[in-house]
Design a protein around this motif. Structure first.
Motif, short mmCIF file in Angstrom:
data_model
loop_
_atom_site.label_atom_id
_atom_site.label_comp_id
_atom_site.label_asym_id
_atom_site.label_seq_id
_atom_site.Cartn_x
_atom_site.Cartn_y
_atom_site.Cartn_z
N ILE A 29 28.94 28.52 11.12
CA ILE A 29 29.58 27.25 10.76
C ILE A 29 29.36 26.96 9.28
CG2 ILE A 29 29.41 24.74 11.06
CD1 ILE A 29 29.04 25.31 14.09
N ARG A 30 28.19 27.28 8.76
CA ARG A 30 27.96 27.10 7.32
C ARG A 30 28.92 27.98 6.51
NH1 ARG A 30 21.89 25.76 5.24
NH2 ARG A 30 21.34 24.29 6.87
N GLU A 31 29.09 29.21 6.94
CA GLU A 31 29.99 30.12 6.23
C GLU A 31 31.44 29.62 6.31
OE1 GLU A 31 31.70 33.11 4.06
OE2 GLU A 31 29.60 32.49 4.15
N ILE A 32 31.84 29.12 7.48
CA ILE A 32 33.19 28.54 7.61
C ILE A 32 33.35 27.36 6.65
CG2 ILE A 32 34.70 27.22 9.15
CD1 ILE A 32 33.67 29.00 11.45
N THR A 33 32.33 26.51 6.58
CA THR A 33 32.37 25.34 5.71
C THR A 33 32.58 25.74 4.26
OG1 THR A 33 30.90 24.12 7.19
CG2 THR A 33 31.08 23.31 4.93
N VAL A 34 31.79 26.71 3.79
CA VAL A 34 31.91 27.16 2.40
C VAL A 34 33.26 27.84 2.17
CG1 VAL A 34 30.95 28.73 0.67
CG2 VAL A 34 29.43 27.35 2.07
N SER A 35 33.73 28.59 3.16
CA SER A 35 35.03 29.27 3.03
C SER A 35 36.17 28.27 2.88
CB SER A 35 35.28 30.15 4.26
OG SER A 35 34.26 31.10 4.44
N GLY A 79 31.44 16.19 4.60
CA GLY A 79 30.24 16.67 5.26
C GLY A 79 29.30 17.30 4.25
N ASP A 80 28.49 18.23 4.72
CA ASP A 80 27.47 18.82 3.84
C ASP A 80 28.10 19.73 2.79
OD1 ASP A 80 25.34 17.63 5.25
OD2 ASP A 80 25.51 19.15 6.80
N ASP A 81 27.49 19.73 1.60
CA ASP A 81 27.89 20.64 0.52
C ASP A 81 26.87 21.74 0.41
OD1 ASP A 81 30.28 20.26 -0.71
OD2 ASP A 81 29.58 18.58 -1.93
N TYR A 82 27.31 22.99 0.55
CA TYR A 82 26.39 24.12 0.48
C TYR A 82 26.68 24.96 -0.76
CZ TYR A 82 25.54 23.04 5.41
OH TYR A 82 25.24 22.41 6.58
N VAL A 83 25.63 25.50 -1.34
CA VAL A 83 25.79 26.43 -2.45
C VAL A 83 25.21 27.78 -2.02
CG1 VAL A 83 25.75 24.70 -4.26
CG2 VAL A 83 23.59 25.70 -3.49
N GLU A 84 25.77 28.85 -2.57
CA GLU A 84 25.29 30.19 -2.26
C GLU A 84 24.16 30.56 -3.21
OE1 GLU A 84 28.68 33.03 -1.12
OE2 GLU A 84 29.64 31.55 -2.42
N VAL A 85 23.07 31.05 -2.66
CA VAL A 85 21.95 31.50 -3.49
C VAL A 85 21.44 32.84 -2.94
CG1 VAL A 85 21.16 29.25 -4.32
CG2 VAL A 85 20.38 30.07 -2.10
N ARG A 86 20.86 33.63 -3.83
CA ARG A 86 20.32 34.92 -3.43
C ARG A 86 18.89 35.04 -3.96
NH1 ARG A 86 23.37 38.71 -6.25
NH2 ARG A 86 21.70 39.60 -7.53
N LEU A 102 22.82 29.94 2.26
CA LEU A 102 23.72 28.82 1.97
C LEU A 102 22.89 27.56 2.17
CD1 LEU A 102 27.00 29.87 3.87
CD2 LEU A 102 26.60 29.89 1.39
N THR A 103 22.74 26.78 1.12
CA THR A 103 21.82 25.65 1.22
C THR A 103 22.39 24.39 0.58
OG1 THR A 103 19.60 24.89 0.62
CG2 THR A 103 20.67 26.37 -0.93
N ASP A 104 21.95 23.24 1.08
CA ASP A 104 22.28 21.96 0.46
C ASP A 104 21.08 21.44 -0.34
OD1 ASP A 104 20.62 21.43 2.57
OD2 ASP A 104 21.90 19.91 3.49
N VAL A 230 19.02 30.59 5.64
CA VAL A 230 19.24 32.02 5.38
C VAL A 230 20.39 32.55 6.24
CG1 VAL A 230 18.22 34.32 5.60
CG2 VAL A 230 16.89 32.45 4.61
N GLN A 231 21.34 33.19 5.58
CA GLN A 231 22.48 33.78 6.28
C GLN A 231 22.26 35.24 6.62
OE1 GLN A 231 24.03 30.79 7.07
NE2 GLN A 231 25.95 31.89 6.81
N ASN A 232 21.74 36.01 5.65
CA ASN A 232 21.56 37.45 5.85
C ASN A 232 20.30 37.92 5.14
OD1 ASN A 232 24.28 38.09 7.11
ND2 ASN A 232 24.96 37.25 5.15
N VAL A 233 19.67 38.93 5.74
CA VAL A 233 18.51 39.58 5.11
C VAL A 233 18.77 41.09 5.14
CG1 VAL A 233 16.02 39.91 5.14
CG2 VAL A 233 16.99 37.78 6.02
N TYR A 234 18.59 41.73 3.99
CA TYR A 234 18.78 43.17 3.88
C TYR A 234 17.51 43.79 3.31
CZ TYR A 234 23.65 41.69 4.22
OH TYR A 234 24.82 41.11 4.64
#
Length: 249
Positions: A29-35, A79-86, A102-104, A230-234
């Protein structure tokens, strides 16, 4: 199979499924929101949203949940505003780790990630401190029975992919990140909807781990992955077959 994907397979067999499903839904849902915020709410003209909807199907998210998320994200109130961070760093045994979030609240997320590294035998580094050991690739997967190895390879190369690895269970097509959406769409037009389609960090070299070190690395990755932000960990580790079996037992 190396790194995070193998870890995910192990966790899938031992996890608390309901809690895991709820967390997967929240991440999608966070990814959909940012998309939706980064483009139109129509998946036909928003490639990133199409990828997010594909991820939703992969975790069996109901269509009405997806539609509600799109509608909420497209609303004027927002709704919430998320920014992408790595974040990047090293885990036990010198394993390189990349964390996508993806974090607010950047401060909260950075603090949580740094604490996870510190408490579990790792250290968080600067941006680009380990990403040079990885490639950013598009990865599209299909079940093995949708096409022969030759047909999948021919279609993938025509679409602009670099490589196809096929086994008894699936075909995995990899391509440059810039070609991801074109390759995915071309394959979808020929073979139907893929099993999964995403852009990933793939390690160029891997570090084999014994059971003790593997447990320490997987514990850190598990803690990172549990964060709502956290969305993904590699990671660039490799588990020998005997170690993977011992961990899954």
């Amino acid at each position: 199979m190396a790194g995070h994907s193998q870890f995910k397979n192990i966790m899938h067999r031992k996890g608390a499924q309901d809690a895991k499903r709820a967390k997967q839904f929240a991440k999608v849902i966070r990814e959909i929101t940012v998309s939706v915020r980064s483009g139109p709410p129509d998946p036909a003209s928003n490639p990133r949203l199409r990828a997010a909807i594909s991820a939703a199907r992969e975790v069996n998210m109901p269509k009405d949940t997806v539609d509600r998320a799109i509608k909420k994200a497209s609303g004027a109130a927002g709704g919430d505003d998320y920014v992408e961070v790595r974040y990047e760093g090293y885990g036990p045994a010198g394993v390189a780790i990349i964390v996508e979030a993806l974090t607010d609240n950047r401060n909260r997320t950075a603090s949580d990630v740094r604490a996870a590294f510190s408490k579990h035998g790792g250290s968080m580094g600067e941006t680009n401190s380990v990403s040079f050991m990885f490639q950013r690739l598009g990865v599209v997967s299909y079940p093995a029975d949708v096409a022969s190895e030759d047909d999948m390879l021919e279609a993938a190369i025509e679409a602009g992919a670099d490589n196809v690895v096929s086994d008894e269970e699936r075909h995995e097509v990899t391509c440059p990140m810039e070609a991801f959406f074109a390759v995915r769409d071309a394959l979808e037009a020929r073979f139907g909807e893929p099993q999964s389609a995403r852009i990933e960090w793939r390690p160029e070299t891997t570090t084999p781990l014994d059971e003790e070190k593997a447990r320490a690395v997987l514990k850190l990755i598990d803690v990172l992955d549990e964060s709502d932000d956290v969305q993904n960990v590699y990671a660039n580790f490799d588990l020998p077959e005997d170690v993977a079996q011992a961990l899954a037992a």
